[in-house]
Design a protein around this motif. Structure first.
Motif, PDB file in Angstrom:
ATOM      1  N   PRO A  97      47.132  41.203  42.786  1.00 23.31           N
ATOM      2  CA  PRO A  97      46.085  40.266  42.346  1.00 23.31           C
ATOM      3  C   PRO A  97      45.699  39.206  43.364  1.00 23.31           C
ATOM      4  N   THR A 151      41.063  44.699  39.364  1.00 23.35           N
ATOM      5  CA  THR A 151      41.844  43.547  38.906  1.00 23.35           C
ATOM      6  C   THR A 151      41.121  42.856  37.756  1.00 23.35           C
ATOM      7  N   SER A 197      43.276  33.551  31.700  1.00 19.87           N
ATOM      8  CA  SER A 197      44.247  32.457  31.669  1.00 19.87           C
ATOM      9  C   SER A 197      43.937  31.560  30.483  1.00 19.87           C
ATOM     10  N   THR A 201      46.350  44.858  37.262  1.00 17.80           N
ATOM     11  CA  THR A 201      45.758  45.587  38.379  1.00 17.80           C
ATOM     12  C   THR A 201      46.049  47.073  38.230  1.00 17.80           C
ATOM     13  N   HIS A 238      41.616  39.523  35.118  1.00 19.54           N
ATOM     14  CA  HIS A 238      42.386  38.270  35.052  1.00 19.54           C
ATOM     15  C   HIS A 238      41.901  37.436  33.862  1.00 19.54           C
ATOM     16  N   HIS A 243      48.663  32.489  33.603  1.00 24.59           N
ATOM     17  CA  HIS A 243      47.653  33.310  34.276  1.00 24.59           C
ATOM     18  C   HIS A 243      48.132  34.762  34.230  1.00 24.59           C
ATOM     19  N   TYR A 286      47.351  38.784  35.059  1.00 22.46           N
ATOM     20  CA  TYR A 286      46.598  39.719  35.905  1.00 22.46           C
ATOM     21  C   TYR A 286      47.048  41.138  35.578  1.00 22.46           C
TER      22      TYR A 286
END
Length: 599
Positions: free
Chosen positions: A168, A181, A185, A162, A183, A158, A160
């Motif tokens: 996150p 943010t 994955s 920011t 994201h 995962h 992230y």
């Protein structure tokens, strides 16, 4: 760059069947896997020196891939939607958080062991920072895996990004901002199928295969799904500020551009780049592994390079033919990638040109072969029995390559050749459908010789040549069948028949062209032969010899490609004057052999 880090996390996946303890898919596995040796570094996102390979692949495949045109989207009232902007402006200061978990949806921000990598103060669109002054950063660590992962469980990464100063975790209300943010994955293990081929000596029942493999084949069947791991992965953030319009992003880019539902703007594009991860570098995850090495890299990526990678990562439109074929295409792409990376550019250009020429010659050979037989009015000088034997030979080859793991293109080519050989029968024989049916269902076909074949001396010479040929072929066939049955292993009696016939044709198949040579000798002419087709076939056989060890195919078929180079070439290279001089030295041994045989 941070020092090596170890990540642990609790198991959460449902256990499955044990993974296969092998070093590579499709090979005899060792009892354990040694991970002491250093992990090779991830190939960075290609710069200008490495760009031509991916560009060449994209240019070639784009001819076969045509996506649907994007639909014009309108907002409320039919007005066109306004262009959006990137939520992260140029030179935005960012923080990177990478978590590894066994769960597809990550919520364990408070578990410190789940954090694999944290990199602060990254600059969006920066191409000059990092250890190599190319904007790239990398981190190496070891991931402790639970028993569920050892037993075919899944594992996810995962990522992230920011804006600097934010976090996150949505539960940290003061530090979390939705528009600050981004994201993404993905599952970082890959499931492959391991196939067991149970071969044995059909007479004794003994086999040289590993007893452990035999037991696993009995427990799990001929196919077992195994989780595999590759120690390298690259995270690319696309340096792009295009004013995309929601609903109008062309495929396959629309899979990666994510728009915010409220503001209508889009998040920075994140792309997991594993294009240069070769299939042979994956190793199975099993009970002998406690930790997995993982080298993660972050690099910026330009828009047009990302388009090349995105086009290549899109699944082929031919994947409807089945997962077996799609897995095969992954391995074939690997051979292309290795050739692009390791081959001299000039030799690579020559290979591409020769491949195109080979396809053209293959088409012209089929075309001229059909034209020759379609326009042929007289069968004088042509061996009709050789046409029937060619159908038998093509059928054996097709059944053999279908029974073994073979390139799909090879299968199609052989099948088309078989159809042409079957069609030739209607040109050399009068084929009629009689009223009587076989088993009351299938129509009965009757074959009679054409008048031009009977009235000429060709039929006499053809029968004579095959009679002499049978004196050699049948004893050799019997000897080879006994040898194959006594000393070779097979999957079953059907595979034994196919491999025995195909091995025999490869070893002694060149003898089958002697009837046509005998007819040519008797008629003192070769003007009746399809010279254009033979010329294209002769040229193609030399190209086949060059690529015989590149394309995936059974070893016996590969040897057949090398051997077949001499067959059409032997007719193509001999001038007609040679056949019209029976007193020449080349023809004297054949004449002597024929006289002894007739006596």
């Amino acid at each position: 760059m941070h020092p090596p880090q170890r990540v642990t996390f609790p198991g959460g996946s449902v256990p499955s069947r044990p993974a296969f303890p092998g070093a590579e898919e499709g090979k005899d596995p060792p009892r354990s896997v040694n991970l002491v040796s250093p992990v090779p570094k991830t190939p960075r996102t290609p710069g200008p020196p490495e760009l031509p390979p991916i560009f060449i692949i994209w240019a070639i495949s784009s001819w076969f891939r045509r996506g649907p045109a994007p639909q014009e989207q309108s907002g409320a009232g039919g007005t066109p939607r306004a262009p959006s902007r990137n939520l992260f402006p140029k030179d935005t200061l960012m923080d990177l958080y990478v978590y590894i978990s066994e769960h597809e949806h990550f919520t364990e921000f408070n578990v410190s062991s789940a954090l694999f990598w944290q990199q602060r103060d990254l600059v969006y669109g920066d191409w000059t920072s990092g250890a190599n002054a190319d904007g790239c950063y990398e981190h190496y660590g070891e991931v402790d895996i639970s028993q569920s992962v050892q037993q075919n469980g899944s594992i996810y990464v995962h990522v992230y990004f920011t804006k600097s100063g934010f976090h996150p975790d949505p539960r940290q209300k003061n530090l979390y901002r939705r528009l600050a943010t981004v994201h993404t994955s993905r599952m970082i293990n890959k499931y492959k199928r391991r196939r067991f081929q149970k071969t044995k000596n059909l007479l004794t029942g003994e086999t040289e295969a590993d007893p452990e493999m035999i037991k696993r084949a009995e427990d799990y069947g001929p196919v077992e799904v195994i989780s595999h791991w590759h120690p390298n992965l690259t995270i690319n953030m696309v340096d792009d500020h295009t004013p995309w319009v929601k609903g109008s992003v062309p495929p396959p880019l629309d899979q990666y551009v994510k728009f915010d539902a409220v503001s209508g703007d889009y998040y920075p594009i994140l792309y997991f780049n594993d294009y240069w991860n070769l299939q042979k570098d994956y190793f199975p995850i099993n009970e002998t592994l406690q930790r997995l090495p993982f080298r993660l890299s972050f690099c910026p990526l330009s828009l047009w390079r990302w388009q090349l990678y995105a086009a290549q990562s899109t699944k082929s439109p031919w994947n409807f033919l089945g997962e077996d074929l799609y897995e095969q295409s992954d391995e074939e792409q690997d051979s292309v990638k290795v050739a692009l990376l390791e081959t001299n550019p000039y030799l690579l250009a020559l290979t591409i040109v020769v491949s195109i020429v080979h396809s053209v010659f293959e088409f012209l050979a089929f075309k001229n072969d059909i034209q020759f037989w379609n326009s042929r009015q007289s069968l004088e000088g042509l061996s009709v029995r050789s046409v029937f034997f060619g159908v038998f030979q093509s059928l054996v080859v097709l059944l053999y390559i279908l029974d073994n793991e073979t390139n799909f293109v090879v299968q199609v080519s052989v099948f088309i050749g078989l159809l042409i050989d079957l069609w030739k029968i209607t040109k050399v024989m009068d084929v009629r459908v009689s009223g009587n049916k076989v088993a009351g269902v299938f129509p009965r076909l009757t074959f009679t010789d054409k008048s031009t074949y009977i009235e000429s001396s060709t039929k006499v010479y053809d029968d004579m040549a095959f009679r002499y040929l049978s004196w050699i072929l049948f004893p050799l066939l019997g000897c080879y069948a006994v040898y194959s049955l006594l000393y070779l292993e097979h999957k079953g009696w059907y595979s034994w028949v196919l491999s025995m016939l195909y091995g025999f044709l490869l070893t002694f198949g060149f003898i089958t062209m002697t009837p046509q040579l005998f007819i040519n000798y008797k008629l003192k002419s070769v003007a009746h032969l399809p010279w254009r087709m033979l010329t294209y076939k002769a040229l193609n056989t030399f190209i086949d010899d060059l690529f015989a060890f590149v394309i995936k195919m059974p070893m016996m078929y590969r040897i057949g490609c090398l051997r077949d180079g001499e067959r059409p070439a032997s007719l193509w290279m001999r001038p007609a004057s040679l056949w019209m001089r029976p007193a020449s030295l080349w023809m004297r041994p054949a004449s002597l052999w024929m006289r002894l045989a007739s006596a």
